[in-house]
Design a protein around this motif. Sequence first.
Motif, PDB file in Angstrom:
ATOM      1  N   ARG A   1      27.898  40.332  59.779  1.00 52.54           N
ATOM      2  CA  ARG A   1      27.659  41.649  60.354  1.00 52.54           C
ATOM      3  C   ARG A   1      27.211  41.530  61.811  1.00 52.54           C
ATOM      4  O   ARG A   1      27.581  42.338  62.655  1.00 52.54           O
ATOM      5  N   LYS A   2      26.420  40.504  62.111  1.00 53.63           N
ATOM      6  CA  LYS A   2      25.932  40.280  63.475  1.00 53.63           C
ATOM      7  C   LYS A   2      26.965  39.569  64.346  1.00 53.63           C
ATOM      8  O   LYS A   2      26.789  39.470  65.558  1.00 53.63           O
ATOM      9  N   GLY A   3      28.005  39.035  63.715  1.00 52.47           N
ATOM     10  CA  GLY A   3      29.026  38.307  64.459  1.00 52.47           C
ATOM     11  C   GLY A   3      28.600  36.902  64.851  1.00 52.47           C
ATOM     12  O   GLY A   3      29.063  36.360  65.839  1.00 52.47           O
ATOM     13  N   LYS A   4      27.724  36.305  64.065  1.00 46.39           N
ATOM     14  CA  LYS A   4      27.226  34.960  64.341  1.00 46.39           C
ATOM     15  C   LYS A   4      27.753  33.970  63.306  1.00 46.39           C
ATOM     16  O   LYS A   4      28.031  34.336  62.184  1.00 46.39           O
ATOM     17  N   ALA A   5      27.824  32.704  63.729  1.00 45.64           N
ATOM     18  CA  ALA A   5      28.213  31.632  62.812  1.00 45.64           C
ATOM     19  C   ALA A   5      26.963  30.890  62.360  1.00 45.64           C
ATOM     20  O   ALA A   5      26.011  30.759  63.117  1.00 45.64           O
ATOM     21  N   LEU A   6      26.974  30.422  61.134  1.00 53.06           N
ATOM     22  CA  LEU A   6      25.844  29.659  60.605  1.00 53.06           C
ATOM     23  C   LEU A   6      25.915  28.216  61.099  1.00 53.06           C
ATOM     24  O   LEU A   6      26.963  27.590  61.049  1.00 53.06           O
ATOM     25  N   THR A   7      24.783  27.691  61.553  1.00 56.38           N
ATOM     26  CA  THR A   7      24.732  26.305  61.984  1.00 56.38           C
ATOM     27  C   THR A   7      24.368  25.424  60.792  1.00 56.38           C
ATOM     28  O   THR A   7      23.863  25.896  59.776  1.00 56.38           O
ATOM     29  N   ARG A   8      24.603  24.150  60.945  1.00 54.28           N
ATOM     30  CA  ARG A   8      24.282  23.196  59.876  1.00 54.28           C
ATOM     31  C   ARG A   8      22.769  23.190  59.610  1.00 54.28           C
ATOM     32  O   ARG A   8      22.329  23.119  58.470  1.00 54.28           O
TER      33      ARG A   8
ATOM     34  N   GLN B   1      25.241  34.923  54.645  1.00 52.10           N
ATOM     35  CA  GLN B   1      26.580  34.977  55.238  1.00 52.10           C
ATOM     36  C   GLN B   1      26.986  36.415  55.534  1.00 52.10           C
ATOM     37  O   GLN B   1      27.571  36.695  56.575  1.00 52.10           O
ATOM     38  N   LYS B   2      26.675  37.323  54.635  1.00 49.87           N
ATOM     39  CA  LYS B   2      26.982  38.741  54.845  1.00 49.87           C
ATOM     40  C   LYS B   2      26.229  39.263  56.071  1.00 49.87           C
ATOM     41  O   LYS B   2      26.795  39.953  56.919  1.00 49.87           O
TER      42      LYS B   2
END
Length: 99
Positions: free
Chosen positions: A51-58, A46-47
């Motif tokens: 930092r990359k400005g991305k959201a985690l997908t399922r 998550q960190k």
Amino acid sequence: MGHPLGEGEAIEVEHVYIGHERLSVPRLIFRRLTAEEWQKRMAYVQKKEKRKGKALTRQTLEQKKYHILLTNLPQESFDGQQVYELYSLRWPIEWLFKA
């Protein structure tokens, strides 16, 4: 895999091929992380993603529950848990040399 792995369980896949070539004594080990290990990994991921400005997908979240190892260590000498422990020791050493 036929059934979902419980926390800390591992499964090995024999006869692994990469491309058309068979690796010598290949072992592919899938190990599901324990809840504590997964929480540590998720904090790091998550960190990194923030930092990359991305959201985690399922799908990414599901993949991060597993530790996947490809090794040529002989099965007669090292079981799946021992391989995981060896690799767990290896990476801190790699980071030390990188620093």
